[in-house]
Design a protein around this motif. Structure first.
Motif, PDB file in Angstrom:
ATOM      1  N   VAL A   1       0.874  -1.172   0.000  1.00  0.00           N
ATOM      2  CA  VAL A   1       0.000   0.000   0.000  1.00  0.00           C
ATOM      3  C   VAL A   1       0.911   1.222   0.000  1.00  0.00           C
ATOM      4  CG1 VAL A   1      -1.741   1.323   1.251  1.00  0.00           C
ATOM      5  CG2 VAL A   1      -1.860  -1.178   1.215  1.00  0.00           C
ATOM      6  N   SER A   2       0.763   2.049  -1.007  1.00  0.00           N
ATOM      7  CA  SER A   2       1.571   3.248  -1.154  1.00  0.00           C
ATOM      8  C   SER A   2       0.765   4.454  -0.680  1.00  0.00           C
ATOM      9  CB  SER A   2       1.950   3.415  -2.629  1.00  0.00           C
ATOM     10  OG  SER A   2       2.690   4.583  -2.822  1.00  0.00           O
ATOM     11  N   LEU A   3       1.349   5.254   0.212  1.00  0.00           N
ATOM     12  CA  LEU A   3       0.714   6.468   0.725  1.00  0.00           C
ATOM     13  C   LEU A   3       1.530   7.656   0.242  1.00  0.00           C
ATOM     14  CD1 LEU A   3       0.199   5.290   4.404  1.00  0.00           C
ATOM     15  CD2 LEU A   3      -1.462   5.221   2.543  1.00  0.00           C
ATOM     16  N   CYS A   4       0.924   8.502  -0.561  1.00  0.00           N
ATOM     17  CA  CYS A   4       1.643   9.629  -1.156  1.00  0.00           C
ATOM     18  C   CYS A   4       1.039  10.955  -0.721  1.00  0.00           C
ATOM     19  CB  CYS A   4       1.595   9.526  -2.675  1.00  0.00           C
ATOM     20  SG  CYS A   4       2.201   7.963  -3.301  1.00  0.00           S
ATOM     21  N   HIS A   5       1.847  11.976  -0.695  1.00  0.00           N
ATOM     22  CA  HIS A   5       1.496  13.350  -0.339  1.00  0.00           C
ATOM     23  C   HIS A   5       1.424  13.558   1.168  1.00  0.00           C
ATOM     24  CE1 HIS A   5       0.915  14.069  -4.539  1.00  0.00           C
ATOM     25  NE2 HIS A   5      -0.065  13.214  -4.611  1.00  0.00           N
ATOM     26  N   LEU A   6       2.194  12.765   1.930  1.00  0.00           N
ATOM     27  CA  LEU A   6       2.289  13.026   3.364  1.00  0.00           C
ATOM     28  C   LEU A   6       3.066  14.323   3.571  1.00  0.00           C
ATOM     29  CD1 LEU A   6       3.113   9.467   4.741  1.00  0.00           C
ATOM     30  CD2 LEU A   6       0.948  10.688   4.909  1.00  0.00           C
ATOM     31  N   GLN A   7       2.753  15.024   4.639  1.00  0.00           N
ATOM     32  CA  GLN A   7       3.422  16.282   4.954  1.00  0.00           C
ATOM     33  C   GLN A   7       4.912  16.036   5.179  1.00  0.00           C
ATOM     34  OE1 GLN A   7       2.829  18.456   8.849  1.00  0.00           O
ATOM     35  NE2 GLN A   7       1.398  19.529   7.508  1.00  0.00           N
ATOM     36  N   HIS A   8       5.736  16.876   4.608  1.00  0.00           N
ATOM     37  CA  HIS A   8       7.185  16.757   4.705  1.00  0.00           C
ATOM     38  C   HIS A   8       7.634  16.649   6.165  1.00  0.00           C
ATOM     39  CE1 HIS A   8      11.312  17.143   3.453  1.00  0.00           C
ATOM     40  NE2 HIS A   8      11.488  18.217   4.201  1.00  0.00           N
ATOM     41  N   LEU A   9       8.467  15.678   6.466  1.00  0.00           N
ATOM     42  CA  LEU A   9       9.036  15.427   7.798  1.00  0.00           C
ATOM     43  C   LEU A   9       7.994  15.054   8.860  1.00  0.00           C
ATOM     44  CD1 LEU A   9      11.759  18.245   7.917  1.00  0.00           C
ATOM     45  CD2 LEU A   9      12.058  15.841   7.280  1.00  0.00           C
TER      46      LEU A   9
END
Length: 80
Positions: free
Chosen positions: A9-17
């Motif tokens: 499961v790929s999670l993209c666009h998480l907040q940087h750091l």
């Protein structure tokens, strides 16, 4: 990316750091992984979730994913 029994499961666009887990760490359902961000071409924070059959993105094939046994409609909110 989270390795599951049936794939990745790929999670993209998480907040940087903002990530709270490290590579190889075991995670449980409901555990906070990171904060929702707004990277990419967007005006609002959002999360892109995709199920794939392998980590190698160049050769990965999308697979079905369900939340509580159902595929949510576009724009719906999935919560704990």
């Amino acid at each position: 990316m989270i390795r599951c029994d049936r794939g990745i499961v790929s999670l993209c666009h998480l907040q940087h750091l903002s990530t709270r887990v490290r590579a190889g760490q075991h995670v449980e359902v409901g555990e906070e992984i990171g904060r929702c961000g707004n990277s990419g071409n967007s005006t609002q924070p959002h999360l892109h979730v995709q199920a794939i059959d392998r980590v190698d993105i160049e050769h990965a094939v999308a697979t079905r994913i369900a939340f509580r046994g159902a595929l949510p409609s576009n724009g719906s909110v999935v919560s704990r």
